[in-house]
Design an enzyme around this catalytic site. Structure first.
Site, short mmCIF file in Angstrom:
data_model
loop_
_atom_site.label_atom_id
_atom_site.label_comp_id
_atom_site.label_asym_id
_atom_site.label_seq_id
_atom_site.Cartn_x
_atom_site.Cartn_y
_atom_site.Cartn_z
N LYS A 246 36.80 67.83 46.08
CA LYS A 246 36.57 66.70 47.20
C LYS A 246 37.36 66.97 48.48
O LYS A 246 37.21 66.34 49.41
CB LYS A 246 36.69 65.59 46.42
CG LYS A 246 35.54 65.05 45.42
CD LYS A 246 35.72 63.65 44.80
CE LYS A 246 34.73 63.36 43.85
NZ LYS A 246 34.80 61.79 43.19
N ASN B 34 32.58 63.21 48.89
CA ASN B 34 31.80 63.18 47.60
C ASN B 34 30.28 63.38 47.81
O ASN B 34 29.62 63.76 46.96
CB ASN B 34 31.98 62.19 46.56
CG ASN B 34 31.26 60.95 46.91
OD1 ASN B 34 31.19 60.54 48.16
ND2 ASN B 34 30.88 60.19 46.05
N GLY C 153 46.87 55.64 38.08
CA GLY C 153 46.54 57.11 38.48
C GLY C 153 46.97 57.26 40.09
O GLY C 153 47.17 56.30 40.65
N GLY D 21 42.26 61.50 43.32
CA GLY D 21 41.18 61.14 44.35
C GLY D 21 40.50 60.04 44.18
O GLY D 21 40.33 59.10 44.76
N ASN E 37 51.55 55.79 38.08
CA ASN E 37 51.33 57.09 37.58
C ASN E 37 52.30 57.83 36.88
O ASN E 37 53.69 57.46 36.99
CB ASN E 37 50.86 57.73 38.81
CG ASN E 37 50.25 59.19 38.59
OD1 ASN E 37 49.19 59.16 37.85
ND2 ASN E 37 50.51 60.47 38.76
N LYS F 18 53.56 61.80 42.85
CA LYS F 18 52.43 61.54 43.25
C LYS F 18 51.76 60.06 43.61
O LYS F 18 51.40 59.71 44.62
CB LYS F 18 51.27 62.05 42.15
CG LYS F 18 51.44 63.56 41.83
CD LYS F 18 50.47 63.84 40.79
CE LYS F 18 50.45 65.39 40.75
NZ LYS F 18 49.19 66.05 39.95
#
Length: 248
Positions: A55, A76, A111, A114, A134, A139
């Protein structure tokens, strides 16, 4: 890569048949995006759904990318038109629409990949107060700083008591049938949206339903993002009821 678990081929082919379109949707699975794009050009492909892990990588192969996809950092959907290749993101639409009644609420996104970026973008458009959690906090920090959101480790969940929980991790996807949260962490006042759609009821959704939470399955995101993709591919705004009925 992988793509064999995708439910898109039967869904789109049923929609093509319904509208009498001489189109066919199939899977390309290859760890090399360049090989996929070379084949797409050889067979004069008109549209493509882009999945993990391409992506972001697909950006450099496109001539035009919409603002939403640029902001999210992921494409996407690709449409070929003449010598131009247009990139879109419909994931955020699939996340935003089922949560449209929760404007201004407090949300936790699990999370930092993406799907999480699309979720943050969608929830910010609803003026939500967002915290990103996360396992790799670095991240979460990168994503949080990019969008101006709070962030932290999963252990911070118990101190937040959010109105909305969005699982944007792959935890719960077959074959990893686990839940990112435990029953004691949930409250009946919460709305739990799991972006995983295989299986339709994930362990997280089952726990949430048994706790009395409002639950939103990943199939709702899938149906809405697919309807938006179908519009990009064909120009036809298929009713959600029709797209839902075409689900395998």
């Amino acid at each position: 890569s992988p793509a064999t678990q995708s439910q898109s081929p039967p869904l789109f082919n049923r929609l093509f048949r319904h509208y009498g379109l001489t189109c066919h949707y199939l899977r390309f699975q290859d760890p090399d995006l360049i090989r996929i794009l070379r084949l797409a050009n050889e067979i004069d492909l008109k549209g493509m759904s882009v999945t993990i892990p391409f992506k972001k990588e697909i950006f450099s192969s496109l001539t035009d990318v919409e603002a939403h996809a640029v902001a999210i950092g992921a494409v996407n959907t690709v449409v070929w038109c003449g010598r131009r290749q247009f990139g879109y993101n419909t994931d955020w639409i699939g996340i935003r629409e089922p949560l449209s009644e929760h404007r201004g609420e407090k949300a936790v996104i699990l999370g930092a990949g993406g799907a999480a970026a699309a979720a943050v973008y969608a929830l910010l458009s609803l003026d939500m107060d967002i915290m990103i959690l996360n396992r790799t906090v670095e991240k979460a920090a990168l994503l949080g700083e990019r969008f101006g959101c709070s962030y932290g480790p999963p252990s911070a969940f118990d101190k937040i008591n959010p109105d909305v929980v969005v699982n944007a991790t792959s935890i719960g996807m077959e074959p990893e049938l686990k839940s990112p949260l435990q029953k004691h962490q949930l409250r009946s006042t919460m709305t739990v949206f799991d972006l995983v759609y295989t299986p339709p009821e994930t362990p997280l959704l089952r726990i949430a339903r048994n706790t009395g939470c409002k639950t939103i399955p990943g199939t709702e995101m899938f149906v809405r993002q697919a309807a938006a993709q179908f519009r990009h591919f064909t120009g036809i705004a298929a009713p959600l009821e029709l797209v839902r009925s075409a689900m395998p």
